[in-house]
Design a protein around this motif. Structure first.
Motif, PDB file in Angstrom:
ATOM      1  N   PRO A  47       0.829  -1.210   0.000  1.00  0.00           N
ATOM      2  CA  PRO A  47       0.000   0.000   0.000  1.00  0.00           C
ATOM      3  C   PRO A  47       0.857   1.251   0.000  1.00  0.00           C
ATOM      4  O   PRO A  47       1.945   1.284   0.580  1.00  0.00           O
ATOM      5  CB  PRO A  47      -0.797  -0.120   1.308  1.00  0.00           C
ATOM      6  N   LYS A  48       0.365   2.289  -0.654  1.00  0.00           N
ATOM      7  CA  LYS A  48       1.081   3.557  -0.684  1.00  0.00           C
ATOM      8  C   LYS A  48       1.213   4.105   0.741  1.00  0.00           C
ATOM      9  O   LYS A  48       0.298   4.008   1.555  1.00  0.00           O
ATOM     10  CB  LYS A  48       0.331   4.565  -1.563  1.00  0.00           C
ATOM     11  N   GLY A  49       2.370   4.644   1.033  1.00  0.00           N
ATOM     12  CA  GLY A  49       2.577   5.257   2.342  1.00  0.00           C
ATOM     13  C   GLY A  49       3.181   4.334   3.369  1.00  0.00           C
ATOM     14  O   GLY A  49       3.590   4.784   4.445  1.00  0.00           O
ATOM     15  N   ASN A  50       3.253   3.024   3.084  1.00  0.00           N
ATOM     16  CA  ASN A  50       3.900   2.113   4.014  1.00  0.00           C
ATOM     17  C   ASN A  50       5.395   2.416   4.064  1.00  0.00           C
ATOM     18  O   ASN A  50       6.030   2.616   3.030  1.00  0.00           O
ATOM     19  CB  ASN A  50       3.692   0.649   3.590  1.00  0.00           C
ATOM     20  N   LEU A  51       5.961   2.439   5.243  1.00  0.00           N
ATOM     21  CA  LEU A  51       7.381   2.728   5.405  1.00  0.00           C
ATOM     22  C   LEU A  51       8.202   1.456   5.199  1.00  0.00           C
ATOM     23  O   LEU A  51       7.689   0.348   5.398  1.00  0.00           O
ATOM     24  CB  LEU A  51       7.622   3.297   6.803  1.00  0.00           C
ATOM     25  N   PRO A  52       9.486   1.580   4.804  1.00  0.00           N
ATOM     26  CA  PRO A  52      10.292   0.387   4.511  1.00  0.00           C
ATOM     27  C   PRO A  52      10.340  -0.620   5.649  1.00  0.00           C
ATOM     28  O   PRO A  52      10.450  -1.821   5.416  1.00  0.00           O
ATOM     29  CB  PRO A  52      11.682   0.978   4.234  1.00  0.00           C
ATOM     30  N   TRP A  53      10.267  -0.145   6.903  1.00  0.00           N
ATOM     31  CA  TRP A  53      10.365  -1.079   8.028  1.00  0.00           C
ATOM     32  C   TRP A  53       9.033  -1.748   8.378  1.00  0.00           C
ATOM     33  O   TRP A  53       8.950  -2.506   9.339  1.00  0.00           O
ATOM     34  CB  TRP A  53      10.945  -0.386   9.252  1.00  0.00           C
ATOM     35  N   ASP A  54       7.987  -1.484   7.595  1.00  0.00           N
ATOM     36  CA  ASP A  54       6.733  -2.208   7.793  1.00  0.00           C
ATOM     37  C   ASP A  54       6.845  -3.659   7.328  1.00  0.00           C
ATOM     38  O   ASP A  54       5.978  -4.472   7.623  1.00  0.00           O
ATOM     39  CB  ASP A  54       5.592  -1.530   7.013  1.00  0.00           C
ATOM     40  N   ASP A  58      12.901 -10.335  14.700  1.00  0.00           N
ATOM     41  CA  ASP A  58      11.969  -9.814  15.714  1.00  0.00           C
ATOM     42  C   ASP A  58      10.968 -10.939  15.980  1.00  0.00           C
ATOM     43  O   ASP A  58      10.027 -11.127  15.216  1.00  0.00           O
ATOM     44  CB  ASP A  58      11.279  -8.555  15.202  1.00  0.00           C
ATOM     45  N   TYR A  59      11.171 -11.677  17.050  1.00  0.00           N
ATOM     46  CA  TYR A  59      10.470 -12.950  17.250  1.00  0.00           C
ATOM     47  C   TYR A  59       8.954 -12.811  17.240  1.00  0.00           C
ATOM     48  O   TYR A  59       8.258 -13.601  16.596  1.00  0.00           O
ATOM     49  CB  TYR A  59      10.926 -13.600  18.556  1.00  0.00           C
ATOM     50  N   THR A  60       8.427 -11.823  17.952  1.00  0.00           N
ATOM     51  CA  THR A  60       6.964 -11.649  18.005  1.00  0.00           C
ATOM     52  C   THR A  60       6.610 -10.218  17.637  1.00  0.00           C
ATOM     53  O   THR A  60       6.130  -9.448  18.468  1.00  0.00           O
ATOM     54  CB  THR A  60       6.403 -11.970  19.411  1.00  0.00           C
ATOM     55  N   HIS A  61       6.839  -9.857  16.397  1.00  0.00           N
ATOM     56  CA  HIS A  61       6.554  -8.492  15.951  1.00  0.00           C
ATOM     57  C   HIS A  61       5.061  -8.205  16.080  1.00  0.00           C
ATOM     58  O   HIS A  61       4.231  -8.953  15.584  1.00  0.00           O
ATOM     59  CB  HIS A  61       6.988  -8.300  14.501  1.00  0.00           C
ATOM     60  N   LYS A  62       4.735  -7.090  16.750  1.00  0.00           N
ATOM     61  CA  LYS A  62       3.338  -6.702  16.942  1.00  0.00           C
ATOM     62  C   LYS A  62       3.100  -5.334  16.315  1.00  0.00           C
ATOM     63  O   LYS A  62       4.035  -4.579  16.044  1.00  0.00           O
ATOM     64  CB  LYS A  62       2.999  -6.671  18.434  1.00  0.00           C
ATOM     65  N   VAL A  63       1.818  -5.023  16.101  1.00  0.00           N
ATOM     66  CA  VAL A  63       1.440  -3.726  15.548  1.00  0.00           C
ATOM     67  C   VAL A  63       2.011  -2.620  16.430  1.00  0.00           C
ATOM     68  O   VAL A  63       1.827  -2.620  17.644  1.00  0.00           O
ATOM     69  CB  VAL A  63      -0.095  -3.594  15.463  1.00  0.00           C
ATOM     70  N   GLY A  64       2.728  -1.691  15.825  1.00  0.00           N
ATOM     71  CA  GLY A  64       3.284  -0.570  16.573  1.00  0.00           C
ATOM     72  C   GLY A  64       4.665  -0.792  17.143  1.00  0.00           C
ATOM     73  O   GLY A  64       5.268   0.137  17.689  1.00  0.00           O
ATOM     74  N   ASP A  65       5.209  -2.009  17.034  1.00  0.00           N
ATOM     75  CA  ASP A  65       6.558  -2.266  17.528  1.00  0.00           C
ATOM     76  C   ASP A  65       7.581  -1.470  16.718  1.00  0.00           C
ATOM     77  O   ASP A  65       7.372  -1.213  15.522  1.00  0.00           O
ATOM     78  CB  ASP A  65       6.894  -3.759  17.421  1.00  0.00           C
ATOM     79  N   PRO A  66       8.708  -1.088  17.348  1.00  0.00           N
ATOM     80  CA  PRO A  66       9.735  -0.353  16.603  1.00  0.00           C
ATOM     81  C   PRO A  66      10.370  -1.224  15.526  1.00  0.00           C
ATOM     82  O   PRO A  66      10.335  -2.454  15.602  1.00  0.00           O
ATOM     83  CB  PRO A  66      10.758   0.018  17.680  1.00  0.00           C
ATOM     84  N   LYS A  67      10.967  -0.577  14.527  1.00  0.00           N
ATOM     85  CA  LYS A  67      11.568  -1.323  13.427  1.00  0.00           C
ATOM     86  C   LYS A  67      12.837  -2.037  13.884  1.00  0.00           C
ATOM     87  O   LYS A  67      13.483  -1.655  14.853  1.00  0.00           O
ATOM     88  CB  LYS A  67      11.892  -0.387  12.268  1.00  0.00           C
ATOM     89  N   THR A  68      13.182  -3.088  13.174  1.00  0.00           N
ATOM     90  CA  THR A  68      14.426  -3.802  13.410  1.00  0.00           C
ATOM     91  C   THR A  68      15.573  -3.021  12.779  1.00  0.00           C
ATOM     92  O   THR A  68      15.477  -2.580  11.633  1.00  0.00           O
ATOM     93  CB  THR A  68      14.355  -5.204  12.782  1.00  0.00           C
ATOM     94  N   GLU A  69      16.657  -2.839  13.526  1.00  0.00           N
ATOM     95  CA  GLU A  69      17.846  -2.167  13.003  1.00  0.00           C
ATOM     96  C   GLU A  69      18.777  -3.231  12.446  1.00  0.00           C
ATOM     97  O   GLU A  69      19.444  -3.948  13.190  1.00  0.00           O
ATOM     98  CB  GLU A  69      18.535  -1.357  14.106  1.00  0.00           C
ATOM     99  N   LEU A  70      18.823  -3.357  11.126  1.00  0.00           N
ATOM    100  CA  LEU A  70      19.611  -4.424  10.530  1.00  0.00           C
ATOM    101  C   LEU A  70      21.109  -4.227  10.692  1.00  0.00           C
ATOM    102  O   LEU A  70      21.883  -5.176  10.503  1.00  0.00           O
ATOM    103  CB  LEU A  70      19.238  -4.588   9.054  1.00  0.00           C
ATOM    104  N   ASP A  71      21.540  -3.022  11.066  1.00  0.00           N
ATOM    105  CA  ASP A  71      22.949  -2.834  11.420  1.00  0.00           C
ATOM    106  C   ASP A  71      23.359  -3.751  12.571  1.00  0.00           C
ATOM    107  O   ASP A  71      24.537  -4.074  12.716  1.00  0.00           O
ATOM    108  CB  ASP A  71      23.205  -1.377  11.831  1.00  0.00           C
ATOM    109  N   LEU A  72      22.384  -4.157  13.371  1.00  0.00           N
ATOM    110  CA  LEU A  72      22.663  -5.060  14.495  1.00  0.00           C
ATOM    111  C   LEU A  72      22.678  -6.523  14.066  1.00  0.00           C
ATOM    112  O   LEU A  72      23.114  -7.388  14.830  1.00  0.00           O
ATOM    113  CB  LEU A  72      21.608  -4.865  15.593  1.00  0.00           C
ATOM    114  N   TYR A  73      22.189  -6.821  12.844  1.00  0.00           N
ATOM    115  CA  TYR A  73      22.075  -8.211  12.383  1.00  0.00           C
ATOM    116  C   TYR A  73      22.626  -8.368  10.963  1.00  0.00           C
ATOM    117  O   TYR A  73      21.947  -8.911  10.091  1.00  0.00           O
ATOM    118  CB  TYR A  73      20.609  -8.660  12.415  1.00  0.00           C
ATOM    119  N   PRO A  74      23.845  -7.912  10.688  1.00  0.00           N
ATOM    120  CA  PRO A  74      24.358  -7.936   9.310  1.00  0.00           C
ATOM    121  C   PRO A  74      24.633  -9.329   8.765  1.00  0.00           C
ATOM    122  O   PRO A  74      24.834  -9.493   7.557  1.00  0.00           O
ATOM    123  CB  PRO A  74      25.656  -7.126   9.411  1.00  0.00           C
ATOM    124  N   THR A  75      24.625 -10.334   9.649  1.00  0.00           N
ATOM    125  CA  THR A  75      24.890 -11.705   9.202  1.00  0.00           C
ATOM    126  C   THR A  75      23.662 -12.601   9.364  1.00  0.00           C
ATOM    127  O   THR A  75      23.783 -13.824   9.393  1.00  0.00           O
ATOM    128  CB  THR A  75      26.071 -12.311   9.984  1.00  0.00           C
TER     129      THR A  75
END
Length: 394
Positions: free
Chosen positions: A94-101, A354-371
């Motif tokens: 959908p239009k307007g969805n942010l990349p971390w959605d 993100d084991y149990t991602h829920k509505v409104g949870d903050p985005k995952t920072e992939l800099d922390l998981y590069p592998t």
């Protein structure tokens, strides 16, 4: 691309895509040091690797010849596959969805792999013909608004999304959202049958198949589409139209956050600390396609939840390959199949880190998981259309 040497597996895919985009070919060395990439040795590529933090080694011509000889040996479960062209990527969202959605848009952005966003209007106007690879965002193709009704029917974002979906359907000439989403699903089905590559995660996987199976059948209750569902609609479901699933039972209760018996989320009895799935081992020389999709630096990948977490093994069609599974729980996590001239891959869960991602949870920072092994599976699919395909022999 092995566990010991590579500091940023995810950005390595971006380097490979960038190389292809610069009209250079790449050899993907399946099962060699975690599925390594053999790139031409140029100053530009070396500099790009250094800028992006990607580990690499410079090899002599004799070393390259030795590696390719080793890979070609019948005694080695390895293969060299040529990647020829950077695939043009579309994300259905959908239009307007942010990349971390969405995990896919998040990892594409992190790996610096370009993509374009399309939605219903573009799909219905045959824009899919412009793309080599399509990802389905966490969509509900059944017209039931993600089955969020029980918990979110009075929340502003749910009300606004429902209004927007109804307005879009009307503008596109459909009386109901479910009819419009079915038309979109059928267009995507045609895209795959015609030779497209489709990748979907979480609820986009089972809701897509359910929508196809319910073509001509009203499975929506009044709070979703304004009229009653068809009587005995379960008996009218056509499993022949689906890509991956069979014999599933639809969840009729609008207050239950579930589409059908396909999903294993509520049937799982696995603690988080022991929730892993295993990648299947295929013959690289005989079955290069599933081998390509399973390239990783580990065969054991952390599990993760979603609205659709994983798939009941007994409801997967016999011609669909299970690429990753939790055998003790009787569930498939990662599956792949052929439809017409094209391919599809379904991956259960929302976010591999993100084991149990829920509505409104903050985005995952992939800099922390590069592998991240879970994210590598997504990127395997991104590069898949770039490969010079060999006919699968088994």
């Amino acid at each position: 691309m092995d566990a010991e040497s590579q500091k940023n597996h995810l950005k390595a895919y971006g380097i490979t895509y960038w190389t292809l985009d610069n009209q250079l070919k790449v050899n993907w060395l399946l099962n060699y040091r975690g599925g390594s990439f053999l790139l031409p040795d140029t100053e530009r590529i070396q500099r790009e690797c250094q800028i992006r933090g990607v580990s690499f080694e410079v090899l002599s011509d004799s070393k390259v010849e030795s590696i390719l000889t080793e890979i070609s040996s019948p005694s080695k479960n390895m293969e060299s596959v040529i990647l020829e062209k950077a695939p043009k990527i579309a994300v259905y969202s959908p239009k307007g969805n942010l990349p971390w959605d969405d995990a896919v848009t998040m990892v594409l952005t992190y790996a610096e792999i370009p993509y374009e966003t399309i939605y219903d209007e573009e799909v219905l106007n045959d824009a899919l013909l412009l793309y080599d690879w399509l990802h389905l965002h966490h969509e509900d193709f059944t017209g039931q608004y993600g089955k969020f009704y029980a918990n979110y029917k009075a929340v502003s974002w749910y009300i606004e999304e429902k209004k927007a979906a109804e307005a879009l359907a009307k503008r596109l000439g459909y009386d109901k959202v479910s009819d419009e989403k079915l038309a979109v699903a059928n267009k995507i089905r045609e895209y795959v049958i015609g030779g497209g590559f489709m990748f979907a995660m979480c609820s986009a996987t089972d809701s897509f198949d359910i929508a196809l199976s319910a073509d001509g059948v009203d499975i929506c209750e009044p709070m979703f589409d304004g009229d009653a569902s068809d009587a005995n609609y379960q008996n009218k479901i056509d499993y022949n139209r689906t890509f991956a699933f069979k014999d599933f039972i639809l969840e009729r209760d609008p207050n239950v956050y579930e589409f059908s018996s396909i999903d294993m989320t509520t049937k799982r009895q696995i603690p988080k600390m022991t929730d892993y799935f295993t990648l299947m081992d295929f013959s690289a020389k005989w079955d290069p396609i599933p081998t390509m999709l399973n390239q990783n630096h580990t065969a054991l990948v952390k599990g993760f939840m979603g609205q659709t977490t994983s798939y009941s093994r007994d409801q997967i069609k016999a011609n669909v390959l299970v690429l990753g599974e939790n055998k003790t729980n009787g569930e498939a996590k990662y599956i792949h199949g052929i439809k017409g001239k094209g391919f599809f891959t379904f991956y259960g869960g929302h976010d591999p880190e993100d084991y149990t991602h829920k509505v409104g949870d903050p985005k995952t920072e992939l800099d922390l998981y590069p592998t991240s092994p879970g994210y590598r599976l997504i990127l395997n699919n991104v590069l898949f259309p770039a490969a010079r395909k060999k006919k699968q022999k088994t």
